[in-house]
Scaffold this active site. Structure first.
Site, PDB file in Angstrom:
ATOM      1  CD  GLU A 175      40.856  45.485  56.382  1.00 56.49           C
ATOM      2  OE1 GLU A 175      41.969  44.929  56.257  1.00 56.49           O
ATOM      3  OE2 GLU A 175      40.728  46.715  56.531  1.00 56.49           O
ATOM      4  CD  GLU A 230      45.666  52.721  47.989  1.00 56.64           C
ATOM      5  OE1 GLU A 230      45.097  52.521  49.076  1.00 56.64           O
ATOM      6  OE2 GLU A 230      45.864  51.813  47.156  1.00 56.64           O
ATOM      7  CE  LYS A 252      52.441  43.769  45.172  1.00 56.76           C
ATOM      8  NZ  LYS A 252      52.884  45.049  44.651  1.00 56.76           N
TER       9      LYS A 252
HETATM   10  O1  F6P Z   1      45.679  49.448  52.480  1.00 54.58           O
HETATM   11  C1  F6P Z   1      45.850  49.765  51.141  1.00 54.58           C
HETATM   12  C2  F6P Z   1      46.187  48.556  50.315  1.00 54.58           C
HETATM   13  O2  F6P Z   1      47.516  48.223  50.489  1.00 54.58           O
HETATM   14  C3  F6P Z   1      45.870  48.809  48.846  1.00 54.58           C
HETATM   15  O3  F6P Z   1      46.861  49.495  48.192  1.00 54.58           O
HETATM   16  C4  F6P Z   1      45.648  47.427  48.363  1.00 54.58           C
HETATM   17  O4  F6P Z   1      44.990  47.407  47.130  1.00 54.58           O
HETATM   18  C5  F6P Z   1      44.837  46.860  49.497  1.00 54.58           C
HETATM   19  O5  F6P Z   1      45.398  47.428  50.663  1.00 54.58           O
HETATM   20  C6  F6P Z   1      44.809  45.362  49.610  1.00 54.58           C
HETATM   21  O6  F6P Z   1      46.082  44.835  49.760  1.00 54.58           O
HETATM   22  P1  F6P Z   1      46.365  43.308  49.528  1.00 54.58           P
HETATM   23  O7  F6P Z   1      46.040  43.005  48.094  1.00 54.58           O
HETATM   24  O8  F6P Z   1      47.814  43.101  49.817  1.00 54.58           O
HETATM   25  O9  F6P Z   1      45.480  42.526  50.441  1.00 54.58           O
END
Ligand code: F6P
Length: 504
Positions: free
Chosen positions: A197, A336, A191
């Site tokens: 990661e 969460e 998102k």
């Molecule tokens: O660290 C928690 C979080 O923000 C979750 O809520 C989310 O689904 C995940 O990390 C991955 O976030 P992104 O889609 O922004 O990589």
């Protein structure tokens, strides 16, 4: 807490706690607390009769819903109002299923068309032969796609999807070993398009393509994100960037372009059925009043056990191998969303919030953890989920036995058994709910997931918390970044561990 809310909790606490055996003396109990909902993928039975909900506590919970403004808050979510107050955002995952504010459903429809075009172009061979997709994402950008693909592609997939989430290189390495670089696409699902990661894995996946003779690694990438500019800046061509709205939370995002691997593996028609199943549950949740509203009823049960019976966990056992990833999906959704210690207005909560969600698959779990459910000192409310139609083509004895075991566990937990030898006695009166689908298919799975989303939201409203932020995950990330950057001194234990691992 308002006076009306405090009064309802007091009334709930004062009510007698009747046993399940006692509750079943009412001949109308089954009909009142168990019913079928007709959904696009087939009917689904929601049986809450083996829980301790009864007419008295349900009436009090309905008063709690009134006092906490449940109907208004539900309306506000579907109307696209800013209900995620701490982040100043609307919450519009239902718009992706066509249910919500008109401008948002129109925008979602247009974004889905764009996604559909890319999926169909890939199926038509525009990017050459595509046998594999390595889907890189974490949390909400991985758990939903992993669940849906594992559940729905047992009879084959239009592309083999490997979901990689962990920064541990073992995860990506295993996926790469299973793929031919010449026929592999990489989906970078994030998102925010900043998650450490995901971005680390994405870079390594590009390195792997390059090292294995792929001339234009970036040309093999599809980006799924609410921040398309960041993906373009990172190097993905705009035609392969699939955006979604910022008002869709990460753990609610599998309906958006984050669901691209689902659509690629299943084909668009089945992905559309998945959305339709969820939309049917949205309409049920939005339009059904009172106790007949199944996610709201389930939330009453959840709160009964966490707040009135001191249950610190709740368990979900899928008696269906295809749903083996459901417990991990539910862990993020529920913990969460509702693992909070302050209300939406910042004041401390009035009691426990989300219980710890855990679970597994039946019958495996029976031979591992069910001892504690039957005879342990913790009271654990259990959900069983099963499908009447088998997912396999083997001797029907397999499925018959699977279902018999599922129903036997609920019956045993409730009935218990007396015995002279205390070690062999079962206390009974232990609650369970059963969700029984006619069959498991894209539409049913969509409805099941949407049911749990709305159950989670209803819980949050009744506890007056905001289900849609997750600031609790930030501190650890900040410290990990500080370690990476060097220069910060931590506590003696952490310093010693860092030195021993050669990081400092
Ligand atoms: O660290 C928690 C979080 O923000 C979750 O809520 C989310 O689904 C995940 O990390 C991955 O976030 P992104 O889609 O922004 O990589």
């Amino acid at each position: 807490m308002s006076d009306a809310i405090a009064a309802t909790w007091q009334a709930l606490e004062a009510l007698p706690k009747r046993t399940l055996k006692d509750l079943f003396a009412d001949k109308a109990r089954l009909e009142r607390w168990s019913g079928k909902l007709d959904l696009p993928g087939g009917a689904v039975r929601f049986d809450w009769s083996k829980t301790h909900l009864d007419a008295d506590n349900a009436a009090a919970f309905l008063k709690l819903a009134e006092a906490t403004g449940f109907v208004q808050k539900r309306g506000a979510m579907f109307a696209g109002e800013v209900i995620n107050v701490t982040e100043g955002r609307a919450v519009e995952h239902t718009a992706l299923r066509g249910v919500g504010r008109e401008t948002s459903t129109e925008e979602a429809f247009a974004l889905h068309l764009r996604m559909k075009s890319l999926v169909e172009a890939i199926h038509a061979g525009v990017l050459g032969e595509v046998k594999h997709l390595i889907h890189i994402g974490i949390g909400g950008s991985a758990l939903g796609p992993a669940l849906a693909i594992d559940a729905l592609t047992r009879d084959g997939a239009m592309a083999q999807v490997h979901v990689v989430s962990n920064i541990d290189g073992c995860a990506l390495e295993a996926a790469c070993k299973a793929c031919d670089p010449a026929t592999t696409l990489i989906a970078v699902a994030s998102k925010t398009f900043t998650t450490t990661e995901t971005m680390t894995n994405a870079h390594s996946a590009l390195d792997w393509l390059e090292a294995n003779g792929v001339a234009d690694p970036y040309g093999r990438v599809v980006a799924l994100t609410a921040y398309p500019d960041k993906a373009v800046e990172w190097g993905v061509d705009e035609t392969r960037v699939l955006p979604f709205s910022e008002s869709v939370g990460g753990r609610y995002s599998l309906w958006s372009s984050i669901g691209f691997p689902i659509a690629l593996a299943l084909g668009w028609e089945e992905f559309a059925q998945f959305l339709d199943g969820a939309a049917a549950m949205d309409r049920h949740f939005l339009e059904t009043q009172g106790l007949d509203n199944l996610p709201l009823r389930a939330a009453f049960g959840d709160l009964y056990y966490s707040r009135l019976r001191g249950c610190q966990t709740r368990a979900c056992f899928a008696y269906d191998e295809r749903l083996r990833l459901l417990p991990s999906y539910l862990q993020q959704l529920e913990m969460e969303s509702n693992g909070k210690r302050v209300k939406a207005d910042g004041s401390p909560v009035d009691g426990p919030t989300a219980p710890i969600t855990w679970g597994g698959v039946g019958t495996d779990a029976q031979h591992a953890v069910f001892q504690l459910l039957h005879q342990g000192t913790n009271l654990v409310p259990v959900d069983f989920i099963a499908a009447i139609a088998p997912g396999d083509d083997l001797d029907p004895a397999h499925h018959k036995s699977l279902l018999a075991n599922c129903f036997a566990q609920g019956a045993a937990l409730m009935a218990g058994k007396e015995a002279k030898d205390p070690a062999r006695a079962y206390p009974g009166d232990r609650p369970s709910a059963t969700i029984l689908c006619e069959e498991l298919n894209p539409a049913t799975l969509g409805a099941l997931i949407a049911f749990h989303e709305h159950r989670t939201f209803a819980n949050a409203v009744l506890m007056e918390i905001n289900a849609f932020d997750q600031f609790g995950v930030e501190l650890g990330k900040e410290i990990a970044k500080a370690i990476d950057a060097g220069g910060t001194t931590f506590d003696a234990s952490t310093e010693a561990l860092l030195r021993e691992a050669g990081i400092k």
